[in-house]
Structures are given as C-alpha cells and as structure tokens.
Scaffold this active site. Structure first.
Site, mmCIF file in Angstrom:
data_model
loop_
_atom_site.group_PDB
_atom_site.id
_atom_site.type_symbol
_atom_site.label_atom_id
_atom_site.label_comp_id
_atom_site.label_asym_id
_atom_site.label_seq_id
_atom_site.Cartn_x
_atom_site.Cartn_y
_atom_site.Cartn_z
ATOM 1 N N ASP A 72 1.460 -1.256 -0.370
ATOM 2 C CA ASP A 72 -0.044 -0.084 0.469
ATOM 3 C C ASP A 72 0.864 1.535 0.137
ATOM 4 O O ASP A 72 2.034 1.401 0.440
ATOM 5 C CB ASP A 72 -0.977 0.091 0.985
ATOM 6 C CG ASP A 72 -0.072 -0.309 2.043
ATOM 7 O OD1 ASP A 72 1.282 -0.629 1.821
ATOM 8 O OD2 ASP A 72 -0.995 -1.010 3.204
ATOM 9 N N ASP A 141 -7.956 -2.829 14.385
ATOM 10 C CA ASP A 141 -9.663 -3.543 14.278
ATOM 11 C C ASP A 141 -9.352 -4.325 12.982
ATOM 12 O O ASP A 141 -9.676 -4.287 11.775
ATOM 13 C CB ASP A 141 -10.448 -2.505 13.104
ATOM 14 C CG ASP A 141 -9.566 -1.832 12.145
ATOM 15 O OD1 ASP A 141 -8.545 -2.088 11.460
ATOM 16 O OD2 ASP A 141 -9.623 -0.515 11.488
ATOM 17 N N HIS A 143 -7.611 -4.659 9.704
ATOM 18 C CA HIS A 143 -7.000 -4.676 8.724
ATOM 19 C C HIS A 143 -5.889 -4.584 7.831
ATOM 20 O O HIS A 143 -4.731 -4.931 8.417
ATOM 21 C CB HIS A 143 -8.163 -2.993 7.875
ATOM 22 C CG HIS A 143 -6.285 -1.721 8.600
ATOM 23 N ND1 HIS A 143 -6.101 -1.228 9.735
ATOM 24 C CD2 HIS A 143 -4.976 -2.343 8.138
ATOM 25 C CE1 HIS A 143 -5.834 -0.730 9.850
ATOM 26 N NE2 HIS A 143 -4.986 -0.965 9.045
ATOM 27 N N GLU A 148 -9.876 -1.606 5.073
ATOM 28 C CA GLU A 148 -10.607 -0.990 6.106
ATOM 29 C C GLU A 148 -11.987 -2.207 5.948
ATOM 30 O O GLU A 148 -11.990 -3.193 5.274
ATOM 31 C CB GLU A 148 -10.855 0.056 6.034
ATOM 32 C CG GLU A 148 -9.864 0.772 5.763
ATOM 33 C CD GLU A 148 -8.806 0.774 7.256
ATOM 34 O OE1 GLU A 148 -8.756 0.109 8.372
ATOM 35 O OE2 GLU A 148 -8.045 2.618 7.433
#
Ligand SMILES: N[C@@H]1[C@@H](O)[C@H](O)[C@@H](COP(=O)(O)O)O[C@@H]1O
Length: 331
Positions: A72, A141, A143, A148
C-alpha cells in the site's frame, strides 16, 4: 491455517525473518524464475527487515532474483516524505540488501490517474505469475494493508478512504497530529493478498489481541478483513504471547501442540530420526531394530522369519505414526 506463537516481538521477528530466508533459498530463484514477495510497512515487520539485511550481509540470503510488491501507499504525500511507504521501505530494507532497484514495485500515490495506477499494479503482479509469499501486518481493527472493516473480501487493488481508527493509529508517524495523516491510500485488495501462493501475517501486541481472536476463533467476516486468511490454503499467522490475550486457553494450547509436533517432524528430518518422536519407547525400539536390520543386511546376515516379522511390524508402526503427525501438522 497455521498459528505460530512466540514469546515476544523479537522472537516473532526472528522467526519470520528465518521463514522468509528459507522460502527464498528453497525456491532457488533465478533471473528467469524470480521469487515474488509481497511486503508490508509498519512497526510489525521492522525487526524482521533488520534481520533479513543481516542475513544478506552475512551471505546467507540474496535478493538479486527477488521481485517485491509493496502492499500500500498513502495518496498525496511525496515519495521523499519520511512517512511515505516508499521512504520507509528504502530506509528499513531496500538500501540494506542487494535487491536491484528495477525489482522493486510500489503503488504510486501521486499518479495522475489513481484508478489506472491500481490496474497497472494488478497487471504487473500478474505479469510475474502472481505472488509467491505475501507478508502482512494488521491494524488493531484487523485490517490488512488498507482494507478497512467492511472492505470486500474479493477486493482488488484500489483507492481507499482510511478508517478513523487507522488515522488515529498512524498519527504516531505524523507528529501525533491526525490532521497530518493522509486520508486516502492505494492498497492491494484482500483478494490480491489471498491470491498469493502463501500468506504470512505478523500479529503482535495486546492492542491486536481482539483482532487475532476474531480472525482465529470466529468466522470469515468483512469487518475483520484479515479473517479472509481462513480461506487460504497456505495461511500462516505468527504472533506473540501478548496478542493471544483474547484467545481461549484451549485455542492457544491447541496451536502450540500442533507447532510442537511440527517442530519435532522438522527436527526428525534434519537430525535423521532424532526428534522428540524418539521419546516413545516403541519408536525408539523400532529405530534400533531397523538400524540393526540394516547392519545385518549389509553384512549379508540371515534374518529369522520371526525377526523379519518383528521388524516389519515396528517399521509399519513408525511409518503410520509419522504419517499421522505429518497430516496434523499441515497448515
Ligand atoms: N497500511 C498499514 C498496514 O499495512 C499495517 O499492517 C498497519 C499496522 O502497522 P504497524 O505494524 O505499524 O502497527 O498499519 C497500516 O495501516
């Protein structure tokens, strides 16, 4: 799926670095058949990168025929920005290893057409025949890359808006100021990662323990995108004790026991039948018997029918036991 649990971050890093080294070396990459490696940024892989650089300097590993694809990149910050993933990778890995610059692939968060850039990236990965091993980290979380919560589990490389939680988590890299954290990123999709022939995810720290439990003990769920690894035929998670805080004791014990057997099998291979398998008296005896048999065969000695039977029984027992262990250790 395989879950490897190590005591702390350092041991996780050591394990992962060795794993990458072994995978690359076993593959014996060449110019015509390079090893394609997917890589993350962040604190999770940092120490493993340091170790990989050491392996390289010690001549135990070479990245000459390794092609890398980073997961990313932020949108809208220059590559020269200290917090761009491009800078991160050069500082912490690429400048310390022997990888040719042309082997390194990044998403360009400043491309004039971001969607086209994402398509180009997918095409580039396909050109190399896909990714052999994708290493990843996760956010608290759950991800993976910048996929996400709520991301499609069949997603491909695309532009993503960052979740507020991720912006807060990553503010530590931008002077603790959330206004400085880019709000958009380019990221490989969940399916891009899962298409790799092997996926290895690093999960450390208590702040990721809920994500780990969701990923390991609950179902595949787009709210915890890393959980897609459950569907991968060769999925591996390497975590530390802190990250296991939310797992059931039974789960931890189960995966540790599998790992124990796995290690004993590897030990057995490497040491020539001298792993922990030998703790069983019966196996010990059969190994001794088969050794005796080989010596006597070599000396052309005759074996009685009874001896032959006994040896056969014991060898069969050992083989069956080995086979059972091999099955239970596959990820
Ligand atoms: N996009 C990255 C992820 O690829 C990374 O896994 C995560 C965790 O980073 P760290 O390992 O620094 O906690 O941060 C970012 O959100």
């Amino acid at each position: 799926m395989r879950l490897v649990i190590r005591n702390d971050y350092d041991q996780v890093s050591e394990w992962v670095a060795h794993y990458i080294k072994e995978r690359i070396n076993q593959f014996e990459p060449s110019k015509d058949r390079p090893f394609v490696l997917g890589l993350p940024t962040g604190s999770s892989p940092l120490s493993a990168y340091r170790r990989l650089a050491e392996f390289c300097q010690e001549g135990k590993l070479s990245f000459k025929h390794v092609i890398t694809f980073n997961m990313d990149e932020y949108v809208g910050i220059p590559r020269s920005h200290k917090q761009s993933y491009y800078s991160f990778m050069w500082t912490h890995l690429f400048k310390n290893i022997d990888i040719p610059e042309e082997n390194i692939n990044f998403l360009d968060g400043n491309a004039s057409d971001l969607e086209e850039e994402c398509r180009r990236y997918e095409a580039e990965i396909a050109k190399y025949g896909g990714i052999e091993l994708f290493i990843g980290g996760i956010g608290p979380d759950g991800h993976i890359a910048f996929n996400e919560p709520g991301s499609s589990l069949t997603s491909r490389t695309r532009v993503k808006t960052l979740a507020y939680e991720t912006i807060i988590a990553n503010a530590r890299f931008f002077d603790g100021d959330i206004t400085k954290v880019p709000k958009l990123a380019l990221t490989v999709g969940v399916a891009t990662v899962m298409d790799a022939r092997e996926v290895c995810i690093i999960i450390t720290g208590a702040h990721r323990s809920i994500a780990l439990s969701k990923c390991v003990e609950e179902g595949v769920n787009h709210m915890w995108t890393v959980s897609a690894i459950q569907m991968h035929p060769k999925g591996l998670i390497v975590c530390d004790e802190d990250a296991t805080l939310e797992l059931h004791v039974k789960t931890v014990k189960y995966f540790k026991s599998i790992e124990h057997v796995h290690q004993s099998l590897i030990g057995q291979e490497n040491l020539g039948l001298q792993g922990e398998l030998l703790s069983s008296e019966k196996v010990k005896r059969s190994v001794k018997l088969s050794r005796d048999m080989m010596v006597r065969k070599l000396m052309n000695a005759e074996l009685s029918e009874e001896e032959d039977d006994d040896i056969f029984q014991d060898l069969r027992y050992t083989t069956q036991k080995k086979r059972r262990l091999a099955y239970s250790s596959s990820p």
